[in-house]
Enzyme design. Structure first.
Site, PDB file in Angstrom:
ATOM      1  N   LEU A 110       6.063   0.417   2.316  1.00  0.00           N
ATOM      2  CA  LEU A 110       5.013  -0.008   1.378  1.00  0.00           C
ATOM      3  C   LEU A 110       4.162  -1.146   1.946  1.00  0.00           C
ATOM      4  O   LEU A 110       3.494  -1.878   1.203  1.00  0.00           O
ATOM      5  CB  LEU A 110       5.623  -0.412   0.027  1.00  0.00           C
ATOM      6  CG  LEU A 110       6.380   0.695  -0.719  1.00  0.00           C
ATOM      7  CD1 LEU A 110       6.874   0.203  -2.071  1.00  0.00           C
ATOM      8  CD2 LEU A 110       5.502   1.943  -0.918  1.00  0.00           C
ATOM      9  N   GLY A 111       4.201  -1.301   3.267  1.00  0.00           N
ATOM     10  CA  GLY A 111       3.293  -2.257   3.911  1.00  0.00           C
ATOM     11  C   GLY A 111       3.676  -3.715   3.734  1.00  0.00           C
ATOM     12  O   GLY A 111       2.797  -4.579   3.675  1.00  0.00           O
ATOM     13  N   SER A 112       4.999  -4.012   3.711  1.00  0.00           N
ATOM     14  CA  SER A 112       5.392  -5.419   3.538  1.00  0.00           C
ATOM     15  C   SER A 112       4.925  -6.266   4.716  1.00  0.00           C
ATOM     16  O   SER A 112       4.534  -7.422   4.539  1.00  0.00           O
ATOM     17  CB  SER A 112       6.905  -5.545   3.372  1.00  0.00           C
ATOM     18  OG  SER A 112       7.580  -5.309   4.585  1.00  0.00           O
ATOM     19  N   SER A 113       4.960  -5.698   5.925  1.00  0.00           N
ATOM     20  CA  SER A 113       4.570  -6.511   7.089  1.00  0.00           C
ATOM     21  C   SER A 113       3.089  -6.860   7.024  1.00  0.00           C
ATOM     22  O   SER A 113       2.678  -7.976   7.341  1.00  0.00           O
ATOM     23  CB  SER A 113       4.898  -5.773   8.396  1.00  0.00           C
ATOM     24  OG  SER A 113       4.192  -4.562   8.482  1.00  0.00           O
ATOM     25  N   GLY A 128      10.448  -3.427   4.873  1.00  0.00           N
ATOM     26  CA  GLY A 128      10.822  -2.321   5.746  1.00  0.00           C
ATOM     27  C   GLY A 128      11.059  -1.025   5.009  1.00  0.00           C
ATOM     28  O   GLY A 128      11.986  -0.281   5.314  1.00  0.00           O
ATOM     29  N   GLU A 140       0.328  -8.180  12.646  1.00  0.00           N
ATOM     30  CA  GLU A 140       0.907  -6.829  12.634  1.00  0.00           C
ATOM     31  C   GLU A 140       1.281  -6.376  14.044  1.00  0.00           C
ATOM     32  O   GLU A 140       2.291  -5.697  14.243  1.00  0.00           O
ATOM     33  CB  GLU A 140      -0.102  -5.836  12.047  1.00  0.00           C
ATOM     34  CG  GLU A 140      -0.073  -5.746  10.530  1.00  0.00           C
ATOM     35  CD  GLU A 140       1.077  -4.863  10.031  1.00  0.00           C
ATOM     36  OE1 GLU A 140       2.210  -5.367   9.936  1.00  0.00           O
ATOM     37  OE2 GLU A 140       0.839  -3.687   9.736  1.00  0.00           O
ATOM     38  N   SER A 173       7.914 -12.247  -2.166  1.00  0.00           N
ATOM     39  CA  SER A 173       7.307 -10.918  -2.168  1.00  0.00           C
ATOM     40  C   SER A 173       7.885 -10.016  -3.250  1.00  0.00           C
ATOM     41  O   SER A 173       9.077 -10.075  -3.537  1.00  0.00           O
ATOM     42  CB  SER A 173       7.495 -10.255  -0.797  1.00  0.00           C
ATOM     43  OG  SER A 173       6.777  -9.039  -0.763  1.00  0.00           O
ATOM     44  N   ASP A 186      -2.832  -0.618   7.609  1.00  0.00           N
ATOM     45  CA  ASP A 186      -2.071  -1.346   6.583  1.00  0.00           C
ATOM     46  C   ASP A 186      -2.710  -2.702   6.282  1.00  0.00           C
ATOM     47  O   ASP A 186      -2.893  -3.073   5.115  1.00  0.00           O
ATOM     48  CB  ASP A 186      -0.612  -1.544   7.028  1.00  0.00           C
ATOM     49  CG  ASP A 186       0.178  -0.251   7.051  1.00  0.00           C
ATOM     50  OD1 ASP A 186      -0.410   0.804   6.740  1.00  0.00           O
ATOM     51  OD2 ASP A 186       1.374  -0.285   7.381  1.00  0.00           O
ATOM     52  N   LYS A 207       0.819  -1.233   0.000  1.00  0.00           N
ATOM     53  CA  LYS A 207       0.000   0.000   0.000  1.00  0.00           C
ATOM     54  C   LYS A 207       0.834   1.257   0.000  1.00  0.00           C
ATOM     55  O   LYS A 207       2.035   1.226   0.299  1.00  0.00           O
ATOM     56  CB  LYS A 207      -0.924   0.016   1.228  1.00  0.00           C
ATOM     57  CG  LYS A 207      -0.157  -0.075   2.567  1.00  0.00           C
ATOM     58  CD  LYS A 207       0.211   1.242   3.157  1.00  0.00           C
ATOM     59  CE  LYS A 207       1.613   1.396   3.569  1.00  0.00           C
ATOM     60  NZ  LYS A 207       2.204   1.444   4.775  1.00  0.00           N
TER      61      LYS A 207
HETATM   62  N1  LIG Z   1       7.984 -11.447   2.975  1.00  0.00           N
HETATM   63  C1  LIG Z   1       8.279 -11.414   4.267  1.00  0.00           C
HETATM   64  N2  LIG Z   1       8.787 -12.497   4.883  1.00  0.00           N
HETATM   65  C2  LIG Z   1       9.079 -12.459   6.199  1.00  0.00           C
HETATM   66  N3  LIG Z   1       8.911 -11.387   7.001  1.00  0.00           N
HETATM   67  C3  LIG Z   1       8.412 -10.291   6.440  1.00  0.00           C
HETATM   68  C4  LIG Z   1       8.067 -10.242   5.046  1.00  0.00           C
HETATM   69  N4  LIG Z   1       7.584  -9.011   4.790  1.00  0.00           N
HETATM   70  C5  LIG Z   1       7.650  -8.330   5.949  1.00  0.00           C
HETATM   71  N5  LIG Z   1       8.138  -9.088   6.938  1.00  0.00           N
HETATM   72  C6  LIG Z   1       8.361  -8.674   8.351  1.00  0.00           C
HETATM   73  O1  LIG Z   1       7.978  -7.308   8.452  1.00  0.00           O
HETATM   74  C7  LIG Z   1       9.133  -6.482   8.799  1.00  0.00           C
HETATM   75  C8  LIG Z   1       9.037  -5.150   8.072  1.00  0.00           C
HETATM   76  O2  LIG Z   1       7.904  -4.483   8.560  1.00  0.00           O
HETATM   77  P1  LIG Z   1       7.835  -2.940   8.811  1.00  0.00           P
HETATM   78  O3  LIG Z   1       6.472  -2.686   9.332  1.00  0.00           O
HETATM   79  O4  LIG Z   1       8.980  -2.473   9.636  1.00  0.00           O
HETATM   80  O5  LIG Z   1       8.014  -2.301   7.357  1.00  0.00           O
HETATM   81  P2  LIG Z   1       6.945  -2.200   6.175  1.00  0.00           P
HETATM   82  O6  LIG Z   1       5.710  -2.939   6.569  1.00  0.00           O
HETATM   83  O7  LIG Z   1       7.603  -2.617   4.929  1.00  0.00           O
HETATM   84  O8  LIG Z   1       6.669  -0.642   6.099  1.00  0.00           O
HETATM   85  P3  LIG Z   1       5.408   0.204   6.708  1.00  0.00           P
HETATM   86  O9  LIG Z   1       4.989  -0.499   7.964  1.00  0.00           O
HETATM   87  O10 LIG Z   1       5.974   1.554   6.982  1.00  0.00           O
HETATM   88  O11 LIG Z   1       4.407   0.210   5.637  1.00  0.00           O
HETATM   89  C9  LIG Z   1      10.333  -7.323   8.365  1.00  0.00           C
HETATM   90  O12 LIG Z   1      11.493  -6.964   9.095  1.00  0.00           O
HETATM   91  C10 LIG Z   1       9.849  -8.740   8.706  1.00  0.00           C
HETATM   92  O13 LIG Z   1       9.952  -9.017  10.083  1.00  0.00           O
HETATM   93  C1  LIG Z   2       3.208   4.518  10.742  1.00  0.00           C
HETATM   94  C2  LIG Z   2       1.849   3.868  10.520  1.00  0.00           C
HETATM   95  O1  LIG Z   2       0.856   4.869  10.719  1.00  0.00           O
HETATM   96  C3  LIG Z   2       1.697   3.392   9.094  1.00  0.00           C
HETATM   97  C4  LIG Z   2       2.728   2.449   8.612  1.00  0.00           C
HETATM   98  O2  LIG Z   2       2.437   2.111   7.254  1.00  0.00           O
HETATM   99  C5  LIG Z   2       1.676   2.755  11.519  1.00  0.00           C
HETATM  100  C6  LIG Z   2       0.237   2.270  11.618  1.00  0.00           C
HETATM  101  O3  LIG Z   2      -0.707   2.988  11.310  1.00  0.00           O
HETATM  102  O4  LIG Z   2       0.060   1.124  12.081  1.00  0.00           O
HETATM  103 MG   LIG Z   3       4.658  -2.472   8.337  1.00  0.00          MG
END
Ligand SMILES: Nc1ncnc2c1ncn2[C@@H]1O[C@H](COP(=O)(O)OP(=O)(O)OP(=O)(O)O)[C@@H](O)[C@H]1O
Ligand SMILES: C[C@@](O)(CCO)CC(=O)[O-]
Ligand SMILES: [Mg+2]
Length: 387
Positions: free
Chosen positions: A144-147, A141, A193, A136, A204, A10
């Site tokens: 873009l909402g990978s978690s 990290g 999450e 993926s 997210d 996202k």
């Molecule tokens: N494909 C994946 N396989 C395993 N773990 C993952 C995967 N994608 C995300 N993660 C987990 O999520 C963490 C990253 O999440 P984080 O919320 O910090 O960043 P994001 O989701 O990419 O960005 P944001 O939350 O700002 O949108 C990774 O360090 C890992 O623990």
């Molecule tokens: C930073 C934040 O607002 C968005 C992360 O994509 C955290 C959240 O809403 O859970």
């Molecule tokens: Mg995240």
């Protein structure tokens, strides 16, 4: 027996961080997904382990199911069809299971993702042996909402083979969940999450589950119907960061300056509301597309200023802002900030030459640019086959 699930990443157009403190935010799904496949062994495989393969990272983790049962005896005995949060004691036991896998130090950030996997797996599937494979298209990290895409795709695959949802398993093509099943996927993904983020707002996982564009406030979503094209350049600064730490930092600042921060959060709330009104206003109304885009650009700049007030910008984000401003383009960070990705609105009348120039300049700084399609589908599943 095999099922695959995919869930999108996202962008947050307005309201990140403030949404954790009750403000409105606006987000849209993008056409980059995380894929999870789940396969149960057949008896002749003689396999009594739970395996997690993170293909992009060439990592494989494996636990004998007897070991999981020994360390997490209470999870299955208290199995409930409604999503439950992981207690602090259970989290400690899960951390022990993850530690046994000796994740390389350079990839230790994955530990929270692996913990979320163990929690969701045992809660939904118990102690069954299985192989789960994750791939993926999203940078991890980077905002873009990978978690969330990971948690949603995982919950979708695990629930697809549970009694809690009703899906036609004979359909070997990508299909969507029914409305109440989507709600269940979203709630379990939120629990994932929580393990990765600490204190997620839920925006997210919600936009990854439902797709499209949403307005989100205090756990409830409004689906938005965009009435204008919205082309965003996404610049990945490649500066790594961790959402959990950034969210905790904003909470600490809020404790130190509650009054000032409540004005900041209120201002963000107004920005998100105004943005969603502009995006949804009927196409040929009193504002032309260009006027709408100018308003959105101004709102993005104001939101970015407030994110700076929250302490989540970064020198590298400022470099992207300065670069795009040279071309009179407005930008803001997206997601948790602290590095990660920056959004730049590409107005409808902007020439291709300018897009090429700004992209080339950003890439010459070592950043990676992409234009993602926004507002697509949410989570989907596919049984067997090769859709
Ligand atoms: N494909 C994946 N396989 C395993 N773990 C993952 C995967 N994608 C995300 N993660 C987990 O999520 C963490 C990253 O999440 P984080 O919320 O910090 O960043 P994001 O989701 O990419 O960005 P944001 O939350 O700002 O949108 C990774 O360090 C890992 O623990
Ligand atoms: C930073 C934040 O607002 C968005 C992360 O994509 C955290 C959240 O809403 O859970
Ligand atoms: Mg995240």
């Amino acid at each position: 027996m095999e099922v695959r699930a995919r869930a999108p990443g996202k962008i947050i157009l307005a309201g990140e961080h403030a949404v954790v403190h009750g403000s409105t935010a606006v987000a849209a799904s993008i056409d980059l997904c995380t894929y999870v496949s789940l396969r149960f062994p057949i008896p002749s495989d003689n396999d009594d382990s739970l395996k997690l393969q993170l293909k992009d990272m060439s990592l494989e983790f494996s636990w004998p199911v007897s070991r999981i049962k020994e360390v997490l005896p209470e999870v299955v005995s208290s199995l409930s069809p409604t999503p439950t949060s992981c207690s602090i004691e259970t989290m400690k036991s899960i951390a022990a299971l993850v530690e046994e896998q000796n994740i390389p130090e350079a990839k230790i950030g994955l530990a929270t993702g692996v913990s979320a996997f163990l929690w969701l797996y045992t809660c939904i599937q118990g102690y069954k042996p299985a192989t789960v494979v994750v791939t993926s298209e999203l940078p991890l990290g980077s905002g873009l909402g990978s978690s969330a895409a990971f948690s949603v795709a995982l919950s979708g695959a695990l629930l697809a083979f549970s009694d809690s949802v009703s899906l036609d398993m004979s359909r070997q093509e990508w299909s969507v969940f029914g409305e109440s099943d989507l709600e269940l996927v979203n709630k379990w993904a939120f629990e994932g999450e929580r393990i990765i983020h600490g204190k997620p707002s839920g925006i997210d996982n919600t936009v990854s589950t439902y797709g499209n564009m949403i307005k989100f406030r205090s756990g409830s979503l409004t689906r938005l119907k965009s009435n204008m094209p919205l082309r965003m350049l996404i610049t990945n600064t490649k500066v790594g960061r961790n959402t959990k730490a950034l969210v905790a930092g904003v909470s600490e600042r809020t404790l130190r300056h509650p009054d000032a921060m409540s004005f900041v959060f209120n201002a963000v709330d107004s920005i998100s509301k105004e943005l969603s009104t502009i995006i949804q206003s009927p196409a040929p109304d009193d504002l032309s597309i260009t006027e709408k885009e100018e308003k959105i650009e101004e709102l993005m700049e104001m939101n970015q200023g407030l994110l700076q007030c929250m302490g989540v910008s970064h020198a590298v984000i400022e470099t992207v802002l300065r670069t795009t401003l040279k071309y009179k383009l407005a930008s803001k960070l997206t997601g948790a900030g602290g590095g990660g990705c920056v959004l730049t609105l590409l107005p409808t009348l902007l020439s291709g030459t300018v897009v090429d120039k700004v992209t080339a300049e950003l890439e010459s700084c070592g950043f990676q640019c992409l234009i993602a399609a926004t507002g697509g589908k949410g989570v989907e599943v596919c049984f067997g086959g090769s859709a």
